[in-house]
Design a protein around this motif. Structure first.
Motif, PDB file in Angstrom:
ATOM      1  N   UNK A  60     -29.907  56.618  -6.857  1.00  0.00           N
ATOM      2  CA  UNK A  60     -28.507  56.876  -6.250  1.00  0.00           C
ATOM      3  C   UNK A  60     -28.391  56.139  -5.222  1.00  0.00           C
ATOM      4  N   UNK A  61     -27.224  55.230  -5.016  1.00  0.00           N
ATOM      5  CA  UNK A  61     -27.020  54.511  -3.775  1.00  0.00           C
ATOM      6  C   UNK A  61     -26.887  55.624  -2.695  1.00  0.00           C
ATOM      7  N   UNK A  62     -27.561  55.301  -1.536  1.00  0.00           N
ATOM      8  CA  UNK A  62     -27.519  56.240  -0.344  1.00  0.00           C
ATOM      9  C   UNK A  62     -25.940  56.199   0.092  1.00  0.00           C
ATOM     10  N   UNK A  64     -22.977  56.570   3.174  1.00  0.00           N
ATOM     11  CA  UNK A  64     -22.898  56.007   4.592  1.00  0.00           C
ATOM     12  C   UNK A  64     -22.670  57.200   5.548  1.00  0.00           C
ATOM     13  N   UNK A  65     -23.735  57.333   6.427  1.00  0.00           N
ATOM     14  CA  UNK A  65     -23.602  58.401   7.405  1.00  0.00           C
ATOM     15  C   UNK A  65     -23.056  58.114   8.622  1.00  0.00           C
ATOM     16  N   UNK A  66     -22.071  57.027   8.759  1.00  0.00           N
ATOM     17  CA  UNK A  66     -21.433  56.597   9.968  1.00  0.00           C
ATOM     18  C   UNK A  66     -20.243  56.042   9.713  1.00  0.00           C
ATOM     19  N   UNK A  67     -19.143  56.261  10.606  1.00  0.00           N
ATOM     20  CA  UNK A  67     -18.104  55.926  10.707  1.00  0.00           C
ATOM     21  C   UNK A  67     -17.975  54.137  10.447  1.00  0.00           C
ATOM     22  N   UNK A  68     -16.863  53.851   9.306  1.00  0.00           N
ATOM     23  CA  UNK A  68     -16.734  52.433   8.866  1.00  0.00           C
ATOM     24  C   UNK A  68     -15.396  52.057   9.083  1.00  0.00           C
ATOM     25  N   UNK A  69     -14.668  52.922   9.649  1.00  0.00           N
ATOM     26  CA  UNK A  69     -13.461  52.435   9.816  1.00  0.00           C
ATOM     27  C   UNK A  69     -13.032  51.231  10.823  1.00  0.00           C
ATOM     28  N   UNK A  70     -12.419  50.172  10.232  1.00  0.00           N
ATOM     29  CA  UNK A  70     -12.142  48.799  11.082  1.00  0.00           C
ATOM     30  C   UNK A  70     -13.038  47.874  10.768  1.00  0.00           C
ATOM     31  N   UNK A  71     -14.076  48.274   9.596  1.00  0.00           N
ATOM     32  CA  UNK A  71     -15.147  47.073   9.236  1.00  0.00           C
ATOM     33  C   UNK A  71     -14.558  46.091   8.441  1.00  0.00           C
ATOM     34  N   UNK A  72     -14.744  44.854   8.370  1.00  0.00           N
ATOM     35  CA  UNK A  72     -14.323  43.974   7.790  1.00  0.00           C
ATOM     36  C   UNK A  72     -15.294  43.926   6.629  1.00  0.00           C
ATOM     37  N   UNK A  73     -14.752  43.677   5.441  1.00  0.00           N
ATOM     38  CA  UNK A  73     -15.401  43.291   4.222  1.00  0.00           C
ATOM     39  C   UNK A  73     -14.514  42.459   3.417  1.00  0.00           C
ATOM     40  N   UNK A  74     -14.630  41.189   3.611  1.00  0.00           N
ATOM     41  CA  UNK A  74     -13.754  40.371   2.649  1.00  0.00           C
ATOM     42  C   UNK A  74     -14.390  39.044   2.312  1.00  0.00           C
ATOM     43  N   UNK A  75     -13.795  37.832   2.134  1.00  0.00           N
ATOM     44  CA  UNK A  75     -14.478  36.786   1.476  1.00  0.00           C
ATOM     45  C   UNK A  75     -15.457  36.091   2.686  1.00  0.00           C
ATOM     46  N   UNK A  76     -14.865  36.433   3.901  1.00  0.00           N
ATOM     47  CA  UNK A  76     -15.381  35.802   5.091  1.00  0.00           C
ATOM     48  C   UNK A  76     -16.362  36.589   5.804  1.00  0.00           C
ATOM     49  N   UNK A  77     -16.208  37.697   5.714  1.00  0.00           N
ATOM     50  CA  UNK A  77     -17.201  38.663   6.619  1.00  0.00           C
ATOM     51  C   UNK A  77     -17.588  40.009   5.599  1.00  0.00           C
ATOM     52  N   UNK A  78     -18.749  40.377   6.218  1.00  0.00           N
ATOM     53  CA  UNK A  78     -19.159  41.619   5.613  1.00  0.00           C
ATOM     54  C   UNK A  78     -19.837  42.398   6.826  1.00  0.00           C
ATOM     55  N   UNK A 114     -26.852  38.858  -3.314  1.00  0.00           N
ATOM     56  CA  UNK A 114     -26.159  38.602  -4.631  1.00  0.00           C
ATOM     57  C   UNK A 114     -24.614  38.803  -4.597  1.00  0.00           C
ATOM     58  N   UNK A 115     -23.964  37.902  -5.147  1.00  0.00           N
ATOM     59  CA  UNK A 115     -22.633  38.027  -5.187  1.00  0.00           C
ATOM     60  C   UNK A 115     -22.162  39.446  -5.610  1.00  0.00           C
ATOM     61  N   UNK A 116     -22.578  39.893  -6.651  1.00  0.00           N
ATOM     62  CA  UNK A 116     -22.441  41.288  -7.330  1.00  0.00           C
ATOM     63  C   UNK A 116     -22.707  42.456  -6.585  1.00  0.00           C
ATOM     64  N   UNK A 117     -23.406  42.199  -5.338  1.00  0.00           N
ATOM     65  CA  UNK A 117     -23.824  43.321  -4.346  1.00  0.00           C
ATOM     66  C   UNK A 117     -22.969  43.149  -3.016  1.00  0.00           C
ATOM     67  N   UNK A 118     -22.124  42.118  -3.065  1.00  0.00           N
ATOM     68  CA  UNK A 118     -21.397  41.812  -1.798  1.00  0.00           C
ATOM     69  C   UNK A 118     -20.571  43.079  -1.224  1.00  0.00           C
ATOM     70  N   UNK A 122     -18.327  49.153  -3.205  1.00  0.00           N
ATOM     71  CA  UNK A 122     -18.418  49.566  -4.736  1.00  0.00           C
ATOM     72  C   UNK A 122     -19.436  50.699  -5.266  1.00  0.00           C
ATOM     73  N   UNK A 123     -20.295  50.921  -4.413  1.00  0.00           N
ATOM     74  CA  UNK A 123     -21.447  51.942  -4.487  1.00  0.00           C
ATOM     75  C   UNK A 123     -21.598  52.772  -3.489  1.00  0.00           C
ATOM     76  N   UNK A 124     -21.584  52.525  -2.353  1.00  0.00           N
ATOM     77  CA  UNK A 124     -21.903  53.128  -1.219  1.00  0.00           C
ATOM     78  C   UNK A 124     -20.361  53.818  -0.709  1.00  0.00           C
ATOM     79  N   UNK A 125     -20.403  55.127  -0.169  1.00  0.00           N
ATOM     80  CA  UNK A 125     -19.221  55.806   0.113  1.00  0.00           C
ATOM     81  C   UNK A 125     -19.421  56.519   1.520  1.00  0.00           C
ATOM     82  N   UNK A 126     -18.342  56.398   2.380  1.00  0.00           N
ATOM     83  CA  UNK A 126     -18.684  57.345   3.513  1.00  0.00           C
ATOM     84  C   UNK A 126     -18.429  58.688   2.919  1.00  0.00           C
TER      85      UNK A 126
END
Length: 157
Positions: A60-62, A64-78, A114-118, A122-126
């Motif tokens: 099971x994917x763990x 997310x036990x913390x806030x992620x508001x404002x996190x960049x997740x796009x082609x240029x940054x993760x 891996x690109x499929x894990x970027x 998709x798997x980890x949720x707050x």
């Protein structure tokens, strides 16, 4: 003439069945009629205690036990990788992502993520303090096998 009559009969039957199903379909939520505009419910508070939550099943994917508001997740940054990548975990004290995140579909180890894990979300949720929309009847695997452990492998069911 006969194919036209058959087609007409099938169309009437489908329309009738559709009308019956639409009447009996339960509404999960929202205004009645659905076209009436309604204010959005308030955003639920995220759980941000940084406590790791027990997983309910192997792999099971763990969560997310913390806030992620404002996190960049796009082609240029993760933003997730600034703490969870192997080279940053000593400084951040965050758990390192699994080695499976560095493997392609065939299991070959890659030089980077891996690109499929970027896309982490998709798997980890707050987690939030929101009430569930439906009852959760999930039973943990340990609870299911508990009678077998205490009866020497025999099931009491």
């Amino acid at each position: 003439m006969r194919p036209r009559l058959l087609f007409t009969a099938m169309a009437v039957a489908c329309l009738g069945a559709g009308a019956l199903l639409a009447q009996d379909a339960p509404r999960l939520r929202g205004p009645d009629p659905f076209t009436r505009e309604q204010a959005a419910p308030p955003m639920q508070r995220p759980i941000t205690n940084d406590i790791r939550v027990k997983r309910n099943y192997p792999d099971q994917p763990p969560v997310i036990p913390h806030a992620i508001e404002g996190y960049a997740l796009d082609l240029n940054a993760n933003k997730c990788m600034s703490c969870h990548a192997r080279r940053f975990t000593e400084q951040s004290q965050a758990p390192m992502i699994s080695v499976t995140h560095y493997q392609d579909r065939e299991g070959n180890t890659l030089g980077g993520l891996a690109p499929r894990r970027y896309a982490c979300l998709a798997c980890h949720v707050p987690q939030t303090e929101a009430r569930p929309l439906v009852d959760n009847r999930f039973v943990d695997m340990d609870v299911l096998t508990e009678p077998e452990r205490h009866s020497g492998g025999r099931s009491n069911r």
